[in-house]
Design an enzyme around this catalytic site. Sequence first.
Site, PDB file in Angstrom:
ATOM      1  N   HIS A 127      59.459  44.899  30.083  1.00  0.00           N
ATOM      2  CA  HIS A 127      60.591  44.347  30.829  1.00  0.00           C
ATOM      3  C   HIS A 127      61.462  45.421  31.444  1.00  0.00           C
ATOM      4  CE1 HIS A 127      60.158  40.174  29.078  1.00  0.00           C
ATOM      5  NE2 HIS A 127      60.038  40.097  30.379  1.00  0.00           N
ATOM      6  N   ARG A 134      47.089  36.538  39.003  1.00  0.00           N
ATOM      7  CA  ARG A 134      46.679  36.514  37.589  1.00  0.00           C
ATOM      8  C   ARG A 134      47.096  35.165  37.002  1.00  0.00           C
ATOM      9  NH1 ARG A 134      48.389  42.380  37.663  1.00  0.00           N
ATOM     10  NH2 ARG A 134      46.662  43.576  36.776  1.00  0.00           N
ATOM     11  N   ARG A 193      42.420  34.652  40.731  1.00  0.00           N
ATOM     12  CA  ARG A 193      41.482  34.970  39.650  1.00  0.00           C
ATOM     13  C   ARG A 193      41.513  33.844  38.629  1.00  0.00           C
ATOM     14  NH1 ARG A 193      42.381  40.297  36.223  1.00  0.00           N
ATOM     15  NH2 ARG A 193      44.039  39.122  35.219  1.00  0.00           N
ATOM     16  N   GLU A 208      34.795  45.206  36.894  1.00  0.00           N
ATOM     17  CA  GLU A 208      35.596  45.913  35.890  1.00  0.00           C
ATOM     18  C   GLU A 208      34.786  46.228  34.642  1.00  0.00           C
ATOM     19  OE1 GLU A 208      39.123  43.551  35.169  1.00  0.00           O
ATOM     20  OE2 GLU A 208      37.987  41.708  34.919  1.00  0.00           O
ATOM     21  N   ASN A 226      41.709  49.071  36.044  1.00  0.00           N
ATOM     22  CA  ASN A 226      42.305  49.213  34.709  1.00  0.00           C
ATOM     23  C   ASN A 226      41.230  49.005  33.644  1.00  0.00           C
ATOM     24  OD1 ASN A 226      44.566  49.148  36.338  1.00  0.00           O
ATOM     25  ND2 ASN A 226      45.099  47.042  35.808  1.00  0.00           N
ATOM     26  N   ASP A 227      40.502  47.911  33.760  1.00  0.00           N
ATOM     27  CA  ASP A 227      39.450  47.655  32.779  1.00  0.00           C
ATOM     28  C   ASP A 227      38.216  48.515  33.039  1.00  0.00           C
ATOM     29  OD1 ASP A 227      40.298  45.836  30.768  1.00  0.00           O
ATOM     30  OD2 ASP A 227      40.455  44.291  32.307  1.00  0.00           O
ATOM     31  N   CYS A 286      42.081  45.941  43.098  1.00  0.00           N
ATOM     32  CA  CYS A 286      43.320  45.274  42.673  1.00  0.00           C
ATOM     33  C   CYS A 286      43.852  45.850  41.366  1.00  0.00           C
ATOM     34  CB  CYS A 286      43.129  43.767  42.556  1.00  0.00           C
ATOM     35  SG  CYS A 286      41.923  43.305  41.297  1.00  0.00           S
TER      36      CYS A 286
HETATM   37  C1  PEP Z   1      42.036  45.395  36.072  1.00  0.00           C
HETATM   38  O1  PEP Z   1      41.434  45.327  34.992  1.00  0.00           O
HETATM   39  O2  PEP Z   1      42.072  46.435  36.769  1.00  0.00           O
HETATM   40  C2  PEP Z   1      42.760  44.223  36.593  1.00  0.00           C
HETATM   41  C3  PEP Z   1      43.267  44.225  37.803  1.00  0.00           C
HETATM   42  O3  PEP Z   1      42.907  43.159  35.756  1.00  0.00           O
HETATM   43  P1  PEP Z   1      43.972  43.107  34.545  1.00  0.00           P
HETATM   44  O4  PEP Z   1      44.844  44.328  34.652  1.00  0.00           O
HETATM   45  O5  PEP Z   1      44.716  41.838  34.718  1.00  0.00           O
HETATM   46  O6  PEP Z   1      43.069  43.124  33.360  1.00  0.00           O
HETATM   47 MG    MG Z   2      41.041  43.406  34.064  1.00  0.00          MG
END
Ligand code: PEP
Ligand code: MG
Length: 563
Positions: free
Chosen positions: A189, A291, A327, A417, A440-441, A488
């Site tokens: 936050h 999301r 998504r 991912e 990210n993943d 993304c």
């Molecule tokens: C990611 O994994 O890069 C992604 C955009 O999804 P999230 O961060 O919601 O897992």
């Molecule tokens: Mg992800």
Amino acid sequence: MDGTTALSGTGVSPGIGYGPVHLLVAEVPEPPVGARHDGDAEAERARVHAALEQVAADLEARGEKAGGEAQAVLSAQAMMARDPALAESVNTAIGAGTAGARAVYDAFGGYRDALAAAGGYLAERAADLDDVRDRAVAVLTGQPMPGVPEGGGEPFVLVARDLAPADTALLSREVVAAFVTEEGGPTSHTAILARALGVPAVVACAGATGIKAGTPVLVDGATGIVRTDPPAGEVDGARKADEARQAVLAAATGPGMTADGRPVPLLANIGGPADLPAALAAGAEGVGLYRTEFLFLDRAQAPGEEEQYAAYREVLDAFPGGRVIVRTLDAGADKPLAFLPPPGEEPNPALGERGLRMFRAHPQVMETQLRALARAADGNTARLAVMAPMVATREEAEWFAQACRTAGLPEAGIMIEVPSAALRAADLAPAVDFFSIGTNDLAQYAFAADRQLGSLGALQDPWQPALLDLIHTAATAAVSAGKGCGVCGEAAADPLLACVLVGLGVTSLSMGAASLPAVRAALTRHTADQCGLAAQAAREAGSADEARAAARTQLPGLASLAM
Ligand code: PEP
Ligand code: MG
């Protein structure tokens, strides 16, 4: 800490802040273990419930004053104070003789541990819970509520271990020059509200609370550098560079495009309709990642078709003629849902039943979501595309595309991912309409490095050449098959890396609204060829730092943006 020193954290709200440090310390001491009340359990219960109600009412009043996003956060905190299960465990402890303040402390502690153990978005709510607890304990023990000075003097830099929404909601740039916290991540936050207030912020800054109160500090909310006792010349220089940067960013408008005219649509990552005003204000051309699990979090049951339809419709209506990529539910691991528990014990939830795997296991949840989406798209000029998270094989990609076709959804894509999907992208591309890379993943799984662990941050660095190779493989496969390939994940929000991604073959970029102006400005300063050379240089590097430095030499236009 004496002399000029530099601490380093994660910049989560860009801009330059300068002012004396105000240290927000945990001012409410823990009630002693084993403290007992005077024997009148009923009176003690009444005292505690009155205190919790007072805290809830105060949080709500602050929320009403603040409005907007802060109000939603503070109302959620007021609900925590009024939680019936919490009251129940307090009552039980008081029945056993425990003093009210201690009973409150322990009851909140149980919830806190559960949230912290859940990880991800939920773990980042632990600070909110601690704040409600401290407020209630303060009332019960006759101490002042913890908080931040009202302001009126010189703007200060607020430094804390972590910040609660109630601390930050009523602040503005006139009162606070910057936030610096030792804990927290980009989705805490502190980060969300700092961005909403336009206040520079640095989180995960080790050693910040060791700075003496009153020490002047210079905070760079983009690089994450916090400098104590900076020379006056450095402060002036940083401020001037920031002003120049703001002017340049404001001047770059319109659709995303390289200097030689290659379109790179710039889209927004959103968690729901509440994020639309910021996305539109920043000139997003559409949505690259909605999301939808935010609609499902913190609930005992899945939202019904009507509720989902209304949320999706609102997002589509905001982008007439634009593209909106939704998504499907990404449940499990860092996004656990109470009504969709994994089928059994999972020692490694990130490697368990999550994302598309969970969606397949619950056909009724899937069908409701796809039906609500198809209805929302009906008669709407926005182009709806739907994508699945955590796809690992061609069979999964084909299954999802077929499920979308059956539901009447015209465009079906997959997130890349999981490394297997990137490596076999050429095999997966014909099965779907587009790819969107979740860096990210993809970094988490490529480096076997949990994305929740700050200590593994270096392995999560999206500049790692191995990650760039995977992105290149996926983007090249998509383009050869005549399909689009967006990014993304957080990587798209870094202006330097955004240019490299374009050079790797990525065709659109999606990010939090706050990052759009800087990425737009970075693209307009470089040709597609320069982006290609930067991508090649980065892939030839031997480490993330070398890749960043090598790319920078090919992208000279970033210097004028002070990036
Ligand atoms: C990611 O994994 O890069 C992604 C955009 O999804 P999230 O961060 O919601 O897992
Ligand atoms: Mg992800």
